[in-house]
Enzyme design. Structure first.
Site, mmCIF file in Angstrom:
data_model
loop_
_atom_site.group_PDB
_atom_site.id
_atom_site.type_symbol
_atom_site.label_atom_id
_atom_site.label_comp_id
_atom_site.label_asym_id
_atom_site.label_seq_id
_atom_site.Cartn_x
_atom_site.Cartn_y
_atom_site.Cartn_z
ATOM 1 N N PRO A 1 -42.140 10.603 -48.147
ATOM 2 C CA PRO A 1 -42.074 11.151 -49.503
ATOM 3 C C PRO A 1 -41.768 12.646 -49.456
ATOM 4 O O PRO A 1 -42.376 13.395 -48.699
ATOM 5 C CB PRO A 1 -43.480 10.876 -50.048
ATOM 6 C CG PRO A 1 -43.931 9.659 -49.292
ATOM 7 C CD PRO A 1 -43.363 9.833 -47.914
ATOM 8 N N GLU A 2 -40.794 13.065 -50.260
ATOM 9 C CA GLU A 2 -40.389 14.462 -50.305
ATOM 10 C C GLU A 2 -40.833 15.085 -51.622
ATOM 11 O O GLU A 2 -41.594 14.478 -52.379
ATOM 12 C CB GLU A 2 -38.879 14.560 -50.099
ATOM 13 C CG GLU A 2 -38.425 14.027 -48.737
ATOM 14 C CD GLU A 2 -36.941 14.213 -48.488
ATOM 15 O OE1 GLU A 2 -36.292 14.996 -49.213
ATOM 16 O OE2 GLU A 2 -36.410 13.564 -47.555
#
Length: 270
Positions: free
Chosen positions: A2-3
């Protein structure tokens, strides 16, 4: 992993269920994730009221009226689940609110982390001290980025992934923004003309904002807190599209930089 958009989406999804709520019970289902849970996590959070939620880089922050701040990182496969029922095998932190909500931190690979700091988290949490500006902030502009890249011979993609240069950017969104700005990911950062940097900064902001609006990009296990998947992946310009056509008519290629896949178009990215 996840960014920034996925973490931002997560924080926004948690806010209606946590902000202003008293924490009735906080429980850990195991002693650790990537590193141990704080030993006093349950003691310090139980009975506290959540005063707000925020994000810094790829971390989410839950703040309380006791001036404690729980800082979480989703690692490779983390997500929050909202709903009743007993914790599952991969639900490692459970929060019950006085309003009857149950929130569970779900992390099958256990590469995430949970920390707890007192006082200003931007100062008290060591990982925040060296971070560059947020890419969606006014501080991140073409003038700043030009200064940060001056004299740097590393590839422009590597520099954008350097969290001391700009906080929160990850592999997917750097590939996308470089394509939008028509910059080769292998080009030395110092050699990127100022005119290109003037295109790159708004491209980074546009890609991030579009992804947040779409709920992030779903890679393997990521979900929003309400269980919805992120749908920005269907709008990827180059990421994961090796051999497909770029909008310029070229063919998208894949190379490896520092052990990570880079997707770009050799025809239009110079």
């Amino acid at each position: 992993m996840p960014e920034l958009p996925e973490v931002e989406t997560t924080v926004r999804g948690l806010t209606p269920h946590l902000a202003g709520q008293r924490l009735l019970r906080v429980s850990t289902m195991r002693p650790d994730l990537r590193r141990p849970f704080p030993v006093d996590l349950a003691q310090r959070l139980t009975g506290a009221t959540v005063t707000g939620l925020s994000r810094r880089a790829k971390y989410g922050i839950v703040s309380t009226d006791r001036d404690d701040h729980m800082i979480f990182h989703l690692g490779m496969s983390g997500s929050w689940r909202i709903g009743a029922g007993e914790p599952g095998k991969h639900d490692h932190l459970v929060i019950d609110t006085a309003a009857g909500q149950r929130l569970m931190l779900h992390d099958p690979r256990r590469f995430g982390s949970v920390d707890l700091v007192a006082g200003d988290p931007l100062i008290a949490f060591p990982a925040f001290v060296t971070l560059g500006p947020e890419p969606l902030s006014d501080a991140f502009d073409a003038a700043y980025l030009s200064r940060a890249l001056a004299g740097r011979r590393a590839p422009i993609k590597a520099m954008l992934l350097d969290q001391t240069v700009v906080a929160g950017l990850g592999n997917i969104y750097v590939c996308e923004a470089l394509n939008m700005a028509r910059i080769a990911p292998t080009r030395a950062a110092a050699d990127v003309p100022k005119a290109k940097i003037a295109l790159l900064v708004p491209a980074i902001k546009a890609v991030l904002e579009a992804s947040i609006a779409a709920g992030g990009s779903t890679l393997r296990d990521y979900k929003q807190p309400d269980g919805e998947l992120g749908y920005f992946a269907k709008d990827w310009r180059v990421y994961g599209r090796e051999g497909e056509a770029c909008e310029c008519g070229g063919t998208i290629a894949r190379i490896v930089q520092s052990g990570r896949s880079t997707f770009y178009c050799p025809k239009c990215q110079r």
